[in-house]
Design an enzyme around this catalytic site. Sequence first.
Site, PDB file in Angstrom:
ATOM      1  CG  ASP A 168      -1.969  -1.153   1.137  1.00  0.00           C
ATOM      2  OD1 ASP A 168      -1.835  -2.008   0.252  1.00  0.00           O
ATOM      3  OD2 ASP A 168      -2.871  -1.193   1.987  1.00  0.00           O
ATOM      4  CE  LYS A 192      -4.100  -4.156   1.195  1.00  0.00           C
ATOM      5  NZ  LYS A 192      -4.933  -3.130   1.855  1.00  0.00           N
ATOM      6  CB  CYS A 247      -2.241  -3.006   5.054  1.00  0.00           C
ATOM      7  SG  CYS A 247      -3.972  -2.449   4.919  1.00  0.00           S
TER       8      CYS A 247
END
Length: 245
Positions: free
Chosen positions: A30, A147, A192
């Site tokens: 991310d 995601k 994450c």
Amino acid sequence: MEHSPTSDYQSLNSGITAGGNPVNALLVVDMQVDFITGSLAVPDGPSVVDPVKDIIGLPFHFRYASKDWHPRGHISFASTHQGKELFGKTTIYPPEDLVQAKGQDTSAIGERGLEQVLWPDHCVQGTLGARLIEPLREDHFDAIISKGVDPGVECYSAFTDPWGLLITNLERLLRERRVTDLYVVGVAGDYCVKESAMDATKFNAWNTWVVKEGVRSVSTEGKEWETMKSAGVGIINTVSQLKEK
Ligand code: VGL
Ligand code: ZN
């Protein structure tokens, strides 16, 4: 979406793939504009870009990047819930249609509630905030894992949502490539990165490492490191220590 490896970075070309030799893969989590300088920027975010860029340049056999990739009105956005405060909490339940599609017991939905932090809108599909932070580029990676794409399901881990309803292709990729060691960096360390690294240990298929210098977290308390360590994640402190491995 499969991406061909970039010419910027040389892939390790020692001819070792199997038979007891290590196969090293990198997962960059991310590293998107919203988490570094945008709506959900982690403290000290910009300082993680150079270390991550250095790590991407190391001779891994495979490099993967995950992207948080939410539709507008995502369940994790405070703006989706009337009367709820930013960074407040609510309980969310698995969407019935997905539970049904998975052949799971729909009568148990009420018992499967999870606490959800309500975030500012972030990483909305197709927006600038959802892009990888420069100078990182999608063509540095062998594949991009999206995601959080379902409006009703939060997904911190790059492998799966917490209910096991939507599974990404990351596990399959790592198994097919016979990866022996997975190295994880990126943001956010306490969401994450942590969930991806902890999930990665559950397969008992490879060693999982997180490189601390390549991680920044939402909270500066640092509790995530002990949690990851207890789950069997190896912690490597610096990029130079990673280079010596
Ligand atoms: C993340 C909060 C919300 C992360 C994603 O990438 O760690 N954190 N969505
Ligand atoms: Zn998100």
